[in-house]
Design a protein around this motif. Structure first.
Motif, mmCIF file in Angstrom:
data_model
loop_
_atom_site.group_PDB
_atom_site.id
_atom_site.type_symbol
_atom_site.label_atom_id
_atom_site.label_comp_id
_atom_site.label_asym_id
_atom_site.label_seq_id
_atom_site.Cartn_x
_atom_site.Cartn_y
_atom_site.Cartn_z
ATOM 1 N N THR A 83 0.839 -1.195 0.000
ATOM 2 C CA THR A 83 0.000 0.000 0.000
ATOM 3 C C THR A 83 0.875 1.246 0.000
ATOM 4 O O THR A 83 1.895 1.299 0.683
ATOM 5 C CB THR A 83 -0.908 0.000 1.246
ATOM 6 O OG1 THR A 83 -1.642 -1.216 1.282
ATOM 7 C CG2 THR A 83 -1.876 1.169 1.217
ATOM 8 N N LYS A 84 0.447 2.270 -0.757
ATOM 9 C CA LYS A 84 1.136 3.563 -0.797
ATOM 10 C C LYS A 84 0.121 4.677 -0.554
ATOM 11 O O LYS A 84 -1.037 4.583 -0.969
ATOM 12 C CB LYS A 84 1.811 3.797 -2.153
ATOM 13 C CG LYS A 84 2.870 2.782 -2.509
ATOM 14 C CD LYS A 84 4.076 2.890 -1.629
ATOM 15 C CE LYS A 84 5.139 1.878 -2.062
ATOM 16 N NZ LYS A 84 6.328 1.927 -1.262
ATOM 17 N N LYS A 85 0.562 5.739 0.090
ATOM 18 C CA LYS A 85 -0.290 6.885 0.408
ATOM 19 C C LYS A 85 -0.181 7.943 -0.701
ATOM 20 O O LYS A 85 0.908 8.184 -1.229
ATOM 21 C CB LYS A 85 0.161 7.486 1.741
ATOM 22 C CG LYS A 85 -0.642 8.684 2.170
ATOM 23 C CD LYS A 85 -0.304 9.102 3.591
ATOM 24 C CE LYS A 85 1.049 9.742 3.655
ATOM 25 N NZ LYS A 85 1.345 10.365 4.940
ATOM 26 N N MET A 86 -1.333 8.548 -1.024
ATOM 27 C CA MET A 86 -1.395 9.621 -2.012
ATOM 28 C C MET A 86 -2.149 10.800 -1.407
ATOM 29 O O MET A 86 -3.132 10.592 -0.678
ATOM 30 C CB MET A 86 -2.138 9.169 -3.275
ATOM 31 C CG MET A 86 -1.632 7.908 -3.884
ATOM 32 S SD MET A 86 -2.575 7.402 -5.330
ATOM 33 C CE MET A 86 -4.148 6.977 -4.613
ATOM 34 N N ILE A 87 -1.721 12.012 -1.710
ATOM 35 C CA ILE A 87 -2.394 13.209 -1.194
ATOM 36 C C ILE A 87 -2.970 13.977 -2.378
ATOM 37 O O ILE A 87 -2.237 14.398 -3.280
ATOM 38 C CB ILE A 87 -1.423 14.093 -0.404
ATOM 39 C CG1 ILE A 87 -0.831 13.300 0.762
ATOM 40 C CG2 ILE A 87 -2.113 15.368 0.070
ATOM 41 C CD1 ILE A 87 0.297 13.990 1.478
ATOM 42 N N PHE A 88 -4.290 14.147 -2.357
ATOM 43 C CA PHE A 88 -4.990 14.862 -3.409
ATOM 44 C C PHE A 88 -5.326 16.261 -2.895
ATOM 45 O O PHE A 88 -6.017 16.436 -1.911
ATOM 46 C CB PHE A 88 -6.265 14.124 -3.795
ATOM 47 C CG PHE A 88 -7.100 14.806 -4.832
ATOM 48 C CD1 PHE A 88 -6.531 15.543 -5.850
ATOM 49 C CD2 PHE A 88 -8.472 14.693 -4.798
ATOM 50 C CE1 PHE A 88 -7.312 16.169 -6.809
ATOM 51 C CE2 PHE A 88 -9.264 15.311 -5.757
ATOM 52 C CZ PHE A 88 -8.682 16.049 -6.753
ATOM 53 N N LEU A 89 -4.760 17.287 -3.573
ATOM 54 C CA LEU A 89 -4.997 18.677 -3.220
ATOM 55 C C LEU A 89 -5.733 19.381 -4.343
ATOM 56 O O LEU A 89 -5.263 19.382 -5.476
ATOM 57 C CB LEU A 89 -3.667 19.408 -2.964
ATOM 58 C CG LEU A 89 -2.792 18.890 -1.829
ATOM 59 C CD1 LEU A 89 -1.475 19.648 -1.802
ATOM 60 C CD2 LEU A 89 -3.512 19.019 -0.502
ATOM 61 N N LYS A 90 -6.895 19.955 -4.031
ATOM 62 C CA LYS A 90 -7.641 20.717 -5.048
ATOM 63 C C LYS A 90 -7.272 22.176 -4.944
ATOM 64 O O LYS A 90 -6.942 22.674 -3.913
ATOM 65 C CB LYS A 90 -9.146 20.548 -4.864
ATOM 66 C CG LYS A 90 -9.652 19.263 -5.422
ATOM 67 C CD LYS A 90 -11.168 19.270 -5.462
ATOM 68 C CE LYS A 90 -11.657 17.990 -6.090
ATOM 69 N NZ LYS A 90 -13.084 17.905 -6.179
#
Length: 95
Positions: free
Chosen positions: A88-95
């Motif tokens: 598993t890998k973490k992703m950060i979604f910024l709008k």
């Protein structure tokens, strides 16, 4: 290396990130996206892949900003109900 899920890039992303993985053997694979509460958001891929490097783009534009997890699960070829490998890998979604 038998199986490897690379860090998504760019990360943080808006709205698209690239997910790469490597397989050394023909495998039954699932790539899922989860939110931080553990809810499955999307299935990116589910099927059989041959050895090699693979790239998938994920467009998170229809989701809210936040942290998401991409999980690669390799199923045991003898018993598809038993995971053989999970990463598993973490992703950060910024709008």
């Amino acid at each position: 290396i038998t199986y490897f899920l690379f860090e998504p890039y760019p990360n943080p992303f808006n709205p698209v990130t690239i997910i790469e993985y490597n397989l050394s053997y023909t495998s039954n694979i699932r790539l899922n996206i989860y939110d931080l509460l553990g809810r499955q958001v999307e299935i990116l891929y589910s099927g059989r892949e041959h050895p090699g490097n693979y790239t998938i783009k994920w467009d998170g534009g229809k989701y809210s900003s936040g942290i998401y997890l991409v999980q690669m699960t390799i199923q045991d070829t003898q018993n598809n109900d038993t995971p053989h490998f999970i990463q598993t890998k973490k992703m950060i979604f910024l709008k």
